[in-house]
Scaffold this active site. Structure first.
Site, PDB file in Angstrom:
ATOM      1  N   LYS A 281      43.542  52.646  38.225  1.00  0.00           N
ATOM      2  CA  LYS A 281      43.094  53.600  36.979  1.00  0.00           C
ATOM      3  C   LYS A 281      42.526  54.682  37.673  1.00  0.00           C
ATOM      4  CE  LYS A 281      42.490  49.600  33.702  1.00  0.00           C
ATOM      5  NZ  LYS A 281      43.574  49.786  32.911  1.00  0.00           N
TER       6      LYS A 281
ATOM      7  N   ASP B 209      40.378  42.047  42.054  1.00  0.00           N
ATOM      8  CA  ASP B 209      41.061  43.026  41.049  1.00  0.00           C
ATOM      9  C   ASP B 209      40.011  43.893  40.628  1.00  0.00           C
ATOM     10  OD1 ASP B 209      41.928  44.532  39.010  1.00  0.00           O
ATOM     11  OD2 ASP B 209      43.228  42.451  38.301  1.00  0.00           O
TER      12      ASP B 209
ATOM     13  N   PHE C 259      42.049  39.153  32.891  1.00  0.00           N
ATOM     14  CA  PHE C 259      43.182  39.868  32.487  1.00  0.00           C
ATOM     15  C   PHE C 259      43.507  40.955  33.754  1.00  0.00           C
ATOM     16  CE2 PHE C 259      44.899  43.934  31.024  1.00  0.00           C
ATOM     17  CZ  PHE C 259      45.664  43.927  30.241  1.00  0.00           C
TER      18      PHE C 259
END
Length: 426
Positions: free
Chosen positions: A274, A233, A146
């Site tokens: 984030k 990531d 994801f």
């Protein structure tokens, strides 16, 4: 309708259902306030937040240092675009580069934008530095990944809901099994046009799937051997979530005991987002050293809002909070306690198969099929008991509270979770 008009939860949900696109399926709770590890709904009920906006709110809701930095900067200068310099961006870039051990930061806004940026850097590097023939560069990715939901990213997703009916799809990606070094070795040995290997250190959306010990380090060695960029990531796993500043632990300055037995891995390209802002503002970024980042030249990539003064001020404050409050160490210690306590309960029950994770990124595997409603029903019951979490992949519940949580609060939450699970015993 006035913005000051107080809504009930029912009214707020009805408004979103009528006027908003139905691209999410939220729990039926309407939040109006947050502080630290807590959130409150519009009726005033208090909850523990065990999702942290998918790990964006690592520093806790409305952290005063971050909020005050945002307010001060918003009252001074909000946006210049990158047509001009501003007096905050360089400070943020320097702090981020030094914190994570890289030469340069390319600032963006969202996690998906940062992933797209990393893909562009990797491809450009392959053509200009590695000598891959034009338009032939390929990037290896993992199944059940994801990385976001842009058109390019969903092209290499095997999540049917995110992928189906959005073609034609972007080419140039090879999918292999996650946590399978032989699969990576085979694809690297058989293709000289591989530019990079894009991987999550822990697959969060897939259900907090933690790879085998040493997988990341050996994968990095394989990439180096074949002159392929190792791209991590860490949008969800970074910024202290897993008990270290980075899940890859490359130059992370965390306490040595936390890295015992875990090889350090420094990605060639690091993707963050984030919690880079503490959840206060959309901030993401890509970090790399000069020999990679210098393929980016004026006009080759950009963003009107990327690197704006508010983002820079917020990013500085967010990184300082992580360091000053020892959030990596706290996440490590509380994560050990969380899994230990649940592992005392799991052998005595038949509703949960296992708990897994690192730091304060954890998940429990519900003993039911993926297409059952059991995990959702458990989350609904947790909500009634004062704790908010969401299922992922049907029968998995992810638990990721803000890293400012203390032991007493954690133990109270463990009690809520166990009490709720007992109600679902078969």
């Amino acid at each position: 309708m006035s913005v000051l008009e107080k809504l009930t939860s029912k009214d707020a949900i009805a408004l979103e259902e009528k006027y908003g696109a139905h691209n999410y399926h939220p729990l039926p709770v309407v939040l109006s306030k947050g502080e630290g590890v807590y959130v409150w709904d519009v009726e005033g009920k208090k909850y523990y937040d065990f999702l942290s906006a998918y790990s964006a709110v690592n520093q806790g809701h409305c952290h005063p240092k971050i909020v005050n930095a945002m307010i001060r900067q918003a009252q001074t200068l909000t946006l210049t675009s990158r047509a001009f310099y501003n007096d905050m961006l360089g400070k943020f870039e320097k702090l981020a580069a030094e914190t994570f051990g890289y030469s340069k930061l390319l600032p963006m806004n969202t996690g998906a934008e940062a992933v797209e940026t990393a893909i562009k850097i990797c491809r450009k590097w392959a053509y200009e530095k590695k000598g891959v023939p034009e338009n032939q560069a390929q990037i290896v990715v993992c199944e059940n990944n994801f990385h976001g939901r842009t058109t390019t990213i969903i092209s290499f997703s095997n999540d049917s809901v995110a992928h189906n009916n959005y073609g034609p799809y972007t080419e140039g990606f090879i999918k292999i099994e996650y946590d399978n070094l032989n699969a990576l070795k085979e694809v690297l040995e058989g293709n000289k046009n591989i530019a990079g290997f894009l991987v999550e250190p822990i697959q969060g959306e897939a259900g907090v799937f933690v790879p085998s010990e040493g997988y990341l380090a050996k994968a990095k060695e394989l990439c180096k051997m074949h002159n392929v960029l190792f791209i991590a990531d860490e949008v969800q796993t970074g910024i202290a979530r897993t008990g270290k500043l980075l899940a890859t632990c490359g130059n992370c300055n965390c306490p040595e005991k936390h890295c015992s037995g875990t090889p350090e891995v420094k990605p060639d390209i690091l993707i963050l987002g984030k919690a880079l802002s503490g959840g206060a503002y959309p901030i993401s970024g890509v970090l790399a050293n000069d020999e990679i980042m210098d393929v980016i030249t004026p006009g080759s990539h950009g963003s009107t809002f990327g690197g704006n003064p508010v983002a820079a001020a917020v990013g500085i404050a967010a990184l300082e909070v992580v360091k000053d409050e020892g959030l990596a160490e706290n996440a490590f210690q509380l994560g050990e306690i969380f899994r230990e306590e649940l592992n005392k309960f799991i052998p005595k029950c038949n509703i949960v198969n296992a708990v897994r994770g690192k730091g304060l990124l954890n998940a429990i595997l519900i003993n039911d099929s993926e297409d059952s409603s059991t995990a959702w029903d458990i989350c609904m019951a947790l909500k009634e008991n004062g704790l908010l979490a969401k299922p992922t992949h049907g029968n998995i519940i992810r638990f990721a509270p803000p890293l400012v949580m203390n032991k007493e609060q954690l133990m109270e939450c463990v009690g809520i979770i166990i009490k709720t699970l007992k109600k679902f015993e078969k």
